[in-house]
Design a protein around this motif. Structure first.
Motif, PDB file in Angstrom:
ATOM      1  N   LYS A  88       0.831  -1.201   0.000  1.00  0.00           N
ATOM      2  CA  LYS A  88       0.000   0.000   0.000  1.00  0.00           C
ATOM      3  C   LYS A  88       0.867   1.253   0.000  1.00  0.00           C
ATOM      4  O   LYS A  88       2.028   1.236   0.381  1.00  0.00           O
ATOM      5  CB  LYS A  88      -0.911   0.008   1.227  1.00  0.00           C
ATOM      6  CG  LYS A  88      -1.922  -1.130   1.261  1.00  0.00           C
ATOM      7  CD  LYS A  88      -2.795  -1.050   2.494  1.00  0.00           C
ATOM      8  CE  LYS A  88      -3.804  -2.175   2.539  1.00  0.00           C
ATOM      9  NZ  LYS A  88      -4.637  -2.127   3.762  1.00  0.00           N
ATOM     10  N   SER A  89       0.258   2.375  -0.424  1.00  0.00           N
ATOM     11  CA  SER A  89       0.969   3.658  -0.420  1.00  0.00           C
ATOM     12  C   SER A  89       1.189   4.124   1.007  1.00  0.00           C
ATOM     13  O   SER A  89       0.449   3.737   1.923  1.00  0.00           O
ATOM     14  CB  SER A  89       0.180   4.707  -1.193  1.00  0.00           C
ATOM     15  OG  SER A  89      -1.003   5.050  -0.484  1.00  0.00           O
ATOM     16  N   SER A 122      -1.915   5.679   2.551  1.00  0.00           N
ATOM     17  CA  SER A 122      -2.904   4.709   3.054  1.00  0.00           C
ATOM     18  C   SER A 122      -2.454   4.112   4.377  1.00  0.00           C
ATOM     19  O   SER A 122      -3.260   3.940   5.301  1.00  0.00           O
ATOM     20  CB  SER A 122      -3.115   3.591   2.023  1.00  0.00           C
ATOM     21  OG  SER A 122      -3.659   4.094   0.828  1.00  0.00           O
ATOM     22  N   THR A 142       5.840  10.078   6.419  1.00  0.00           N
ATOM     23  CA  THR A 142       4.954  10.929   5.625  1.00  0.00           C
ATOM     24  C   THR A 142       5.492  12.351   5.516  1.00  0.00           C
ATOM     25  O   THR A 142       5.265  13.036   4.524  1.00  0.00           O
ATOM     26  CB  THR A 142       3.548  10.960   6.254  1.00  0.00           C
ATOM     27  OG1 THR A 142       3.049   9.624   6.353  1.00  0.00           O
ATOM     28  CG2 THR A 142       2.584  11.786   5.440  1.00  0.00           C
TER      29      THR A 142
END
Length: 218
Positions: free
Chosen positions: A30-31, A34, A164
């Motif tokens: 997944k990114s 996410s 992030t």
């Protein structure tokens, strides 16, 4: 003037290396967006307040996620904070993005009807389920979430907050349930231990540098 960051120099017996939790999440298909949302939502669900209108039940939590553009924040103050991280980011193998204001809005995530980062703020080695302040800022792989209904539990998900961030930094302002005071703190986690101007540093740095508790840095 903005308070400074504190990266404690590595001693001769200090542990050097890379960030293992970060590597664990990099293996997922997944990114990172996410994964971040999943980990944040899990933490919010586990921190919900009791619902006073429904004994034995938890309150419904509310989350607001927004990207604040440069015009919406104090650019001068934020730049003064994040620019200091540049040498550590570069030395640890991250492109330093702190000064690229055109392409870097600020991700802001707010949560409501949660207990906040509870527990002592004066002793960073106090852990356990109720010491959310220390578990978040000073804990790694602490499996404090137990019992039915607990989400996650390996104590590694918060690294996704740093992955992030372009400058690998997270700031949190918390108002704990039943406490009228606000508490703010910050942390930067880079990929590996690193050297800046001939001094070796670990992966973790904390903000502000001048926060002293009982004669020592918290």
């Amino acid at each position: 003037m903005a308070s400074k960051w504190y990266f404690e120099p590595l001693s001769l017996s200090g542990m050097a290396g890379t960030n293992a939790p970060g590597k664990n999440f990099s293996r997922e298909s997944k990114s990172i967006a996410s994964i971040f949302c999943r980990e944040f939502n899990q933490n919010v669900l586990d921190a919900r307040c009791d619902d006073t209108s429904r004994p034995g039940k938890k309150a419904v939590a509310r989350i607001i996620i927004s990207l604040k553009q440069i015009s919406e924040i104090d650019q001068t103050y934020l730049e003064a904070i994040t620019d200091e991280l540049g040498p550590h980011l570069d030395a640890a193998g991250h492109p330093s993005k702190a000064g690229n204001w055109e392409n870097n809005p600020t991700l802001t995530v707010e949560e409501f009807n949660t207990v906040g980062l509870t527990g002592t703020t004066e002793y960073s080695h106090a852990h356990g389920a109720d010491n959310r302040w220390n578990n978040f800022w000073f804990g790694e792989a602490l499996e404090n979430k137990k019992g039915p209904g607990a989400n996650g539990g390996r104590g590694q998900g918060k690294i996704t907050y740093h992955i992030t961030s372009g400058c690998r930094a997270v700031f949190a302002l918390t108002r704990r349930n039943g406490d009228p005071e606000d508490y703010i703190f910050g942390k930067c986690i880079v990929e590996k231990s690193h050297e800046v101007s001939g001094t070796l540093y670990p992966q973790h740095g904390f903000w502000p540098k001048n926060l002293e508790v009982k004669g020592g840095l918290q």
